[in-house]
Design an enzyme around this catalytic site. Sequence first.
Site, mmCIF file in Angstrom:
data_model
loop_
_atom_site.group_PDB
_atom_site.id
_atom_site.type_symbol
_atom_site.label_atom_id
_atom_site.label_comp_id
_atom_site.label_asym_id
_atom_site.label_seq_id
_atom_site.Cartn_x
_atom_site.Cartn_y
_atom_site.Cartn_z
ATOM 1 N N ASP A 50 23.211 -45.218 -46.435
ATOM 2 C CA ASP A 50 24.010 -46.064 -47.327
ATOM 3 C C ASP A 50 25.279 -46.597 -46.668
ATOM 4 O O ASP A 50 26.357 -46.593 -47.262
ATOM 5 C CB ASP A 50 24.329 -45.323 -48.638
ATOM 6 N N ASP A 99 23.869 -50.851 -53.048
ATOM 7 C CA ASP A 99 23.925 -49.388 -53.123
ATOM 8 C C ASP A 99 24.396 -48.827 -51.784
ATOM 9 O O ASP A 99 23.593 -48.336 -51.009
ATOM 10 C CB ASP A 99 22.542 -48.830 -53.500
ATOM 11 N N HIS A 104 17.891 -52.395 -54.304
ATOM 12 C CA HIS A 104 19.152 -51.814 -53.854
ATOM 13 C C HIS A 104 19.321 -52.264 -52.410
ATOM 14 O O HIS A 104 18.622 -51.781 -51.521
ATOM 15 C CB HIS A 104 19.139 -50.283 -53.924
ATOM 16 N N GLU A 155 13.122 -45.729 -59.172
ATOM 17 C CA GLU A 155 13.471 -45.981 -57.769
ATOM 18 C C GLU A 155 12.807 -44.951 -56.860
ATOM 19 O O GLU A 155 13.120 -43.765 -56.923
ATOM 20 C CB GLU A 155 14.996 -45.930 -57.617
ATOM 21 N N ASP A 183 14.720 -49.768 -52.654
ATOM 22 C CA ASP A 183 16.001 -49.516 -51.973
ATOM 23 C C ASP A 183 15.742 -49.635 -50.474
ATOM 24 O O ASP A 183 14.820 -48.984 -49.948
ATOM 25 C CB ASP A 183 16.515 -48.117 -52.356
ATOM 26 N N LYS A 230 11.485 -43.140 -53.196
ATOM 27 C CA LYS A 230 12.178 -42.706 -51.977
ATOM 28 C C LYS A 230 11.211 -41.931 -51.105
ATOM 29 O O LYS A 230 10.283 -41.290 -51.607
ATOM 30 C CB LYS A 230 13.365 -41.833 -52.392
ATOM 31 N N HIS A 234 15.049 -46.473 -48.390
ATOM 32 C CA HIS A 234 14.145 -45.447 -48.901
ATOM 33 C C HIS A 234 12.753 -45.444 -48.300
ATOM 34 O O HIS A 234 11.795 -44.999 -48.921
ATOM 35 C CB HIS A 234 14.052 -45.566 -50.428
ATOM 36 N N TRP A 281 16.637 -42.989 -61.011
ATOM 37 C CA TRP A 281 16.408 -42.363 -59.708
ATOM 38 C C TRP A 281 16.643 -40.864 -59.855
ATOM 39 O O TRP A 281 17.650 -40.441 -60.434
ATOM 40 C CB TRP A 281 17.349 -42.898 -58.614
#
Length: 415
Positions: A292, A322, A282, A221, A255, A223, A258, A182
């Site tokens: 998060d 995460d 994640h 990863e 994730d 985003k 994201h 990432w």
Amino acid sequence: MTQFETAKQRYAAIGVDVESALERLADKAISIHCWQGDDVAGFDQKDGKAGDGIQTTGNYPGKARNFEELKADFLKAASFIPGKKRINLHASYAVFAEGEWVDRDKLEYKHFEPWVAFAKEHGLGIDFNPTCFSHPMVKDGLTLSHPDERVRRFWIDHCKASRRIAQQIGEALGDEVLNNVWIPDGFKDIPADRMGPRMRLKAALDEIFAESCPNVIDCVESKVFGIGLESMTVGSNEFYTAYAATHPGVYNLLDAGHYHPTEFISDKIPAMLCFFDKVPLHVTRPVRWDSDHVVLFDDETKEIMKEVVRNGALDKVLIGLDFFDASINRIAAWVVGTRAAQKALLFALLQPNEKLKELQDAADFTTKMVLMETAKTLPFTEVWEEYCRRQNVPVDGQWLEDVRAYETEVLKERV
Ligand code: RNT
Ligand code: ZN
């Protein structure tokens, strides 16, 4: 008849085999992120603090300051978490010998051998991540996509070093290790060139993944945006999905924080499973943005786990966590979040999934809706508590006191 036996019968009445659900739950490893223990600070930078595209909020006392403290805190948390566990490490958690230090592009396996010994001693798997943030070589918010070849070189070398370390960890544990790239790269304001940075990132990734590492599962990863990088993210979802689709052995990690707030990874998992034999995740809880927050037993977490179970993808979806909350007791955060993910997985395993699919295919949406609602309020607690008992961990409501005692005895001494 015990309450658990009664619960089993009630689930059996809608066609759900509780014993099989418990076995499958116990067999599914959750990759627990080490970085919840110290607010993503790591050990390799002086006055280590998360930055350059990543941040934590809160200053709850007692965070782990070094390898020994992080290990102790992790074990404390792990003692309240049932099931198979992996520890997810970042390269910034390198363990140096007294007086030794190397920069991230020079990291070696030996800097992670102490973690491997820890994992072996406690029966944990390991996953790995290059750390492309919280470092002075993040220039202008960029790493692998920076126009300056020297900046790119540093991060390419770091990612290659990380991959080799992951390979050696895999060899040492006789396992496959997920190595997740990432990067924070992006632009605060309207970019003049969106493709140039992406072409540089593409070339950098090609170099990073060139070496054969049979024990490594590679992933990137994506985003949508980050704070201070609102206008464009170089490693976007389309970019990495296309990269993964055209580079066998590389996967796009999803994730939960994201994407745009109206998008959900529960819907993306089955889309990816149509094309990929692995989907790394994640699991986290975004509140209005990629905040998060600690994972809870909430609707989206359940929906994510339903997609894993329904699609027969327990072996294909790699569940990693995460979240990092520095405003509450960090050990409690680990325990609540990991147990919530496991509860959601158990909940998914206890749904009459086959029956529900049949009803959908038969366009009997009425019965589908009614059965879904019925399954929600069956005696789930009894099954979860039985699982905790079988795994020798406390049931809900019975572990916080112990965490509090550790806080008083150990965490409060860290000043
Ligand atoms: C950041 C990404 C990334 C990090 C960890 C620490 O937005 O989610 O996964 O949170 O690598
Ligand atoms: Zn993430």
